[in-house]
Design a protein around this motif. Structure first.
Motif, PDB file in Angstrom:
ATOM      1  N   SER A  25       0.769  -1.237  -0.069  1.00  0.00           N
ATOM      2  CA  SER A  25      -0.109   0.028  -0.093  1.00  0.00           C
ATOM      3  C   SER A  25       0.869   1.191   0.088  1.00  0.00           C
ATOM      4  O   SER A  25       2.132   1.204   0.271  1.00  0.00           O
ATOM      5  N   VAL A  26       0.396   2.415  -0.355  1.00  0.00           N
ATOM      6  CA  VAL A  26       1.010   3.479  -0.384  1.00  0.00           C
ATOM      7  C   VAL A  26      -0.010   4.747   0.424  1.00  0.00           C
ATOM      8  O   VAL A  26      -1.199   4.649   0.450  1.00  0.00           O
ATOM      9  N   ILE A  27       0.779   5.484   1.269  1.00  0.00           N
ATOM     10  CA  ILE A  27       0.159   6.609   2.030  1.00  0.00           C
ATOM     11  C   ILE A  27       0.883   7.953   1.455  1.00  0.00           C
ATOM     12  O   ILE A  27       2.089   8.142   1.729  1.00  0.00           O
ATOM     13  N   PHE A  28       0.056   8.535   0.823  1.00  0.00           N
ATOM     14  CA  PHE A  28       0.538   9.898   0.127  1.00  0.00           C
ATOM     15  C   PHE A  28       0.146  11.120   0.844  1.00  0.00           C
ATOM     16  O   PHE A  28      -1.068  11.318   1.049  1.00  0.00           O
ATOM     17  N   LEU A  29       1.342  11.589   1.578  1.00  0.00           N
ATOM     18  CA  LEU A  29       1.034  12.872   2.441  1.00  0.00           C
ATOM     19  C   LEU A  29       1.379  14.075   1.622  1.00  0.00           C
ATOM     20  O   LEU A  29       2.428  14.455   1.544  1.00  0.00           O
ATOM     21  N   PHE A  30       0.268  14.947   1.147  1.00  0.00           N
ATOM     22  CA  PHE A  30       0.459  15.811   0.144  1.00  0.00           C
ATOM     23  C   PHE A  30       0.545  17.259   1.033  1.00  0.00           C
ATOM     24  O   PHE A  30      -0.619  17.579   1.382  1.00  0.00           O
ATOM     25  N   GLN A  31       1.409  17.901   0.782  1.00  0.00           N
ATOM     26  CA  GLN A  31       2.120  19.165   1.577  1.00  0.00           C
ATOM     27  C   GLN A  31       1.527  20.264   0.674  1.00  0.00           C
ATOM     28  O   GLN A  31       2.605  21.118   0.004  1.00  0.00           O
ATOM     29  N   PHE A  32       0.199  20.625   0.498  1.00  0.00           N
ATOM     30  CA  PHE A  32      -0.169  21.762  -0.815  1.00  0.00           C
ATOM     31  C   PHE A  32       0.491  23.135  -0.126  1.00  0.00           C
ATOM     32  O   PHE A  32       0.339  23.408   0.704  1.00  0.00           O
ATOM     33  N   THR A  90      -5.383  17.348  15.569  1.00  0.00           N
ATOM     34  CA  THR A  90      -5.894  18.280  14.429  1.00  0.00           C
ATOM     35  C   THR A  90      -6.130  17.431  13.208  1.00  0.00           C
ATOM     36  O   THR A  90      -6.312  16.446  13.241  1.00  0.00           O
ATOM     37  N   THR A  91      -6.737  18.123  12.248  1.00  0.00           N
ATOM     38  CA  THR A  91      -7.443  17.615  10.923  1.00  0.00           C
ATOM     39  C   THR A  91      -6.216  16.638  10.416  1.00  0.00           C
ATOM     40  O   THR A  91      -6.664  15.497  10.300  1.00  0.00           O
ATOM     41  N   TYR A  92      -4.983  16.972  10.378  1.00  0.00           N
ATOM     42  CA  TYR A  92      -3.950  16.352   9.666  1.00  0.00           C
ATOM     43  C   TYR A  92      -3.439  15.255  10.487  1.00  0.00           C
ATOM     44  O   TYR A  92      -3.372  14.176  10.032  1.00  0.00           O
ATOM     45  N   GLY A  93      -3.308  15.561  11.619  1.00  0.00           N
ATOM     46  CA  GLY A  93      -3.017  14.515  12.531  1.00  0.00           C
ATOM     47  C   GLY A  93      -3.872  13.265  12.732  1.00  0.00           C
ATOM     48  O   GLY A  93      -3.504  12.037  12.614  1.00  0.00           O
ATOM     49  N   GLN A  94      -5.106  13.531  12.898  1.00  0.00           N
ATOM     50  CA  GLN A  94      -6.231  12.501  12.885  1.00  0.00           C
ATOM     51  C   GLN A  94      -6.351  11.900  11.467  1.00  0.00           C
ATOM     52  O   GLN A  94      -6.805  10.645  11.229  1.00  0.00           O
ATOM     53  N   GLY A  95      -6.356  12.481  10.227  1.00  0.00           N
ATOM     54  CA  GLY A  95      -6.174  12.137   8.985  1.00  0.00           C
ATOM     55  C   GLY A  95      -5.090  11.067   8.873  1.00  0.00           C
ATOM     56  O   GLY A  95      -5.061  10.054   8.184  1.00  0.00           O
ATOM     57  N   CYS A  96      -3.983  11.166   9.386  1.00  0.00           N
ATOM     58  CA  CYS A  96      -2.753  10.419   9.120  1.00  0.00           C
ATOM     59  C   CYS A  96      -3.213   9.072  10.167  1.00  0.00           C
ATOM     60  O   CYS A  96      -2.931   8.023   9.339  1.00  0.00           O
ATOM     61  N   LEU A  97      -3.587   9.370  11.178  1.00  0.00           N
ATOM     62  CA  LEU A  97      -4.095   8.144  11.942  1.00  0.00           C
ATOM     63  C   LEU A  97      -5.133   7.253  11.093  1.00  0.00           C
ATOM     64  O   LEU A  97      -4.933   6.082  11.280  1.00  0.00           O
ATOM     65  N   PRO A 104       5.212  22.814  13.885  1.00  0.00           N
ATOM     66  CA  PRO A 104       4.743  21.850  15.079  1.00  0.00           C
ATOM     67  C   PRO A 104       3.737  20.945  14.739  1.00  0.00           C
ATOM     68  O   PRO A 104       3.863  19.671  15.288  1.00  0.00           O
ATOM     69  N   ILE A 105       3.048  21.006  13.686  1.00  0.00           N
ATOM     70  CA  ILE A 105       2.132  19.969  13.310  1.00  0.00           C
ATOM     71  C   ILE A 105       2.901  18.874  12.680  1.00  0.00           C
ATOM     72  O   ILE A 105       2.704  17.603  13.019  1.00  0.00           O
ATOM     73  N   THR A 106       3.757  19.174  11.699  1.00  0.00           N
ATOM     74  CA  THR A 106       4.716  18.132  11.112  1.00  0.00           C
ATOM     75  C   THR A 106       5.532  17.368  12.337  1.00  0.00           C
ATOM     76  O   THR A 106       5.630  15.987  12.308  1.00  0.00           O
ATOM     77  N   GLU A 107       6.108  18.081  13.292  1.00  0.00           N
ATOM     78  CA  GLU A 107       6.797  17.631  14.169  1.00  0.00           C
ATOM     79  C   GLU A 107       6.341  16.634  15.170  1.00  0.00           C
ATOM     80  O   GLU A 107       6.908  15.719  15.575  1.00  0.00           O
ATOM     81  N   GLN A 108       5.053  16.915  15.356  1.00  0.00           N
ATOM     82  CA  GLN A 108       4.118  15.957  16.086  1.00  0.00           C
ATOM     83  C   GLN A 108       3.727  14.821  15.224  1.00  0.00           C
ATOM     84  O   GLN A 108       3.890  13.553  15.773  1.00  0.00           O
ATOM     85  N   THR A 109       3.020  15.023  14.118  1.00  0.00           N
ATOM     86  CA  THR A 109       2.535  13.716  13.510  1.00  0.00           C
ATOM     87  C   THR A 109       3.247  13.017  12.834  1.00  0.00           C
ATOM     88  O   THR A 109       3.221  11.793  12.955  1.00  0.00           O
ATOM     89  N   LEU A 110       4.478  13.508  12.022  1.00  0.00           N
ATOM     90  CA  LEU A 110       5.045  12.702  11.258  1.00  0.00           C
ATOM     91  C   LEU A 110       5.829  11.520  11.929  1.00  0.00           C
ATOM     92  O   LEU A 110       5.776  10.616  11.554  1.00  0.00           O
ATOM     93  N   PRO A 111       6.560  11.865  12.841  1.00  0.00           N
ATOM     94  CA  PRO A 111       7.418  10.953  13.799  1.00  0.00           C
ATOM     95  C   PRO A 111       6.313   9.891  14.430  1.00  0.00           C
ATOM     96  O   PRO A 111       6.733   8.590  14.508  1.00  0.00           O
ATOM     97  N   THR A 112       5.278  10.537  15.000  1.00  0.00           N
ATOM     98  CA  THR A 112       4.368   9.607  15.562  1.00  0.00           C
ATOM     99  C   THR A 112       3.828   8.526  14.555  1.00  0.00           C
ATOM    100  O   THR A 112       3.580   7.299  14.917  1.00  0.00           O
ATOM    101  N   PHE A 113       3.617   8.855  13.332  1.00  0.00           N
ATOM    102  CA  PHE A 113       3.068   8.140  12.426  1.00  0.00           C
ATOM    103  C   PHE A 113       4.058   7.159  11.677  1.00  0.00           C
ATOM    104  O   PHE A 113       3.730   6.007  11.654  1.00  0.00           O
ATOM    105  N   LEU A 114       5.312   7.406  11.636  1.00  0.00           N
ATOM    106  CA  LEU A 114       6.095   6.392  11.135  1.00  0.00           C
ATOM    107  C   LEU A 114       6.351   5.476  12.078  1.00  0.00           C
ATOM    108  O   LEU A 114       6.646   4.300  11.949  1.00  0.00           O
TER     109      LEU A 114
END
Length: 466
Positions: free
Chosen positions: A54-61, A287-294, A345-355
């Motif tokens: 599978s692929v999870i594509f996190l697009f940073q518009f 956040t919307t993004y954080g819960q979206g990654c979850l 801060p959003i990236t710093e919290q969500t990305l490490p937790t996600f991976l």
């Protein structure tokens, strides 16, 4: 003779080949190839080995700044290097922004490609390129969605390697991205509605998050809905006599799949974020993004193959509360205070937790994570003490799914302006995504005028594959 032929020998699993493949194998045998070589040639003709399920594509518009996150230039002149200092990370030789210490800890899990480049300077053109791997004919801020433009990655995956059950192959959320007009590349385009993503705009962080379109009214059992669908088919058949437009292509299949999803326990369970502990949800970030990654993790666990999570619905860049990465410094705003308070801060919290979560659940090796925007930001800081669009060189992050860990591919020049080594285009990124999924990047599909086109014109970046 049956069109698929079976070929087996002692010590090998029986494999099914087409008539064309068998003829080709026979011809190679006449040229003196041994049986092991024949089998090897046959296996090669089947396409690349799938490394990612599978692929999870996190697009940073909006376009995040490579120079202020993952390709810092501390020795560049003052008007280029920015206010932040680099810090070491868990990967030898890889430095990241000092404002991202948690992200630094997971750099041993990722590959950074620091030499991505193209020529599209407008958001819609560049974002379409990023979302499809195909450059538009012109770099036009007014680029609009069209049946002539290419489908999203997930739609092509749904066409060539769909999930064979009641889970959607392709899911995207929670925004329709746009810059003046809706950005192309978010749906199936000429492949037809059948291959559109399961898409929703509900906020995964909302207390009442649910998907009403996946819920039946209490007084409407699935049997009655199916009966209504039969009546709808008759109406649709009559309607097609009046309207056979391309926009309607695949609607029957789309509705059939939606109906199956209504009855899918796995899909409903995947969307039930309340089943996650409060601790896990807080770690991802409320956040919307954080819960979206979850949610994306839950979807691939349940069997979806391609999930796109949009960081924001707009290019943003002027607010510390919402929006994307387009930090020009317009209207007396300033880039660095904005990203320091909101985006980093959003990236710093969500990305490490996600991976880390993917790793702990045994999902990272089989899930390719792509983190990217449509371009980077200018090396030269502008008169607003901010940065403008810069597609000539920027960084993309890959993790899991068969790519190397703690690795840097490509190199920018001393000021981060242009690739200095191993240049990469979005076409190559697209080819790499397909290759890792086990799909031949040069597979043909048929466009709106029924002409064959390649799903990618690029080459897989073999140097990033583990």
């Amino acid at each position: 003779m049956k069109s698929p032929a079976s070929f087996a020998c002692p010590g090998f699993h029986a494999t099914r080949y087409s008539r064309r493949q068998m003829l080709r194998i026979g011809g190679l045998g006449m040229l003196g190839m041994t049986l092991p070589k024949l089998l090897q040639a046959a296996e090669k003709s089947k396409g690349p080995k799938a490394r990612a399920k599978s692929v999870i594509f996190l697009f940073q518009f909006g376009g995040p700044s490579h120079l202020d996150m993952f390709d810092m230039k501390p020795n560049a002149p003052e008007g280029i290097r920015g206010p932040y200092k680099p810090m070491g990370s868990a990967a030898d030789g890889i430095q990241v922004c000092e404002k991202m210490p948690e992200t630094a800890k997971i750099m041993d899990k990722v590959t950074l490609i620091r030499s991505v480049h193209h020529t599209m300077k407008n958001h819609n053109s560049a974002a379409y390129y990023a979302l499809t791997g195909h450059a538009p004919l012109t770099d036009d801020q007014r680029l609009r969605d069209s049946i002539d433009l290419f489908p999203a990655y997930g739609s092509i995956v749904d066409r060539l390697a769909p999930v064979r059950d009641d889970m959607p192959t392709f899911v995207s959320y929670p925004h329709i991205i746009s810059d003046g007009s809706i950005t192309p590349g978010q749906h199936a385009s000429f492949l037809g509605k059948k291959h559109d993503p399961l898409f929703f705009t509900q906020d995964p962080n909302a207390s009442d998050f649910n998907l009403p379109e996946l819920s039946l009214p209490s007084n409407l059992p699935i049997e009655r809905l199916e009966a209504r669908r039969e009546i709808q088919k008759l109406i649709d058949q009559q309607a097609r006599l009046l309207d056979i437009s391309a926009a309607a292509k695949g609607l029957d299949d789309y509705y059939e799949r939606a109906l199956a999803m209504l009855n899918s326990t796995r899909l409903r369970d995947a969307f039930n974020l309340t089943s996650e502990s409060a601790k896990v949800r807080e770690k991802y970030g409320r956040t919307t993004y954080g819960q979206g990654c979850l949610l994306s993790r839950r979807l691939v666990e349940a069997g979806s193959k391609f999930v796109t999570v949009y960081f924001s619905n707009s290019i943003g860049g002027q607010s510390t509360e919402s929006g994307g990465w387009d930090t020009h410094g317009f209207n007396n705003t300033r880039m660095f205070p904005i990203i320091e308070k909101y985006h980093l801060p959003i990236t710093e919290q969500t990305l490490p937790t996600f991976l880390n979560d993917l790793e702990e659940r045994g999902l990272l090796d089989s899930t390719l994570v792509v983190w990217m925007g449509e371009f980077g930001r200018t090396p030269k800081i502008n008169e607003n003490i901010s940065r403008d669009h810069w597609p000539q060189c920027y960084t993309v992050m890959l993790a899991g799914g068969g790519v190397k860990r703690g690795f840097v591919y490509g190199e920018s020049d001393k000021n981060g302006m242009y690739p200095a080594k191993d240049p990469v285009t979005p076409d190559d990124l697209a080819a790499t995504i397909y290759y890792l999924l086990g799909i031949d990047p040069h597979t043909e599909i048929y466009n709106a005028i029924n002409r064959p086109v390649l799903i990618s014109d690029g080459k897989p970046i073999m140097g990033v594959i583990a």
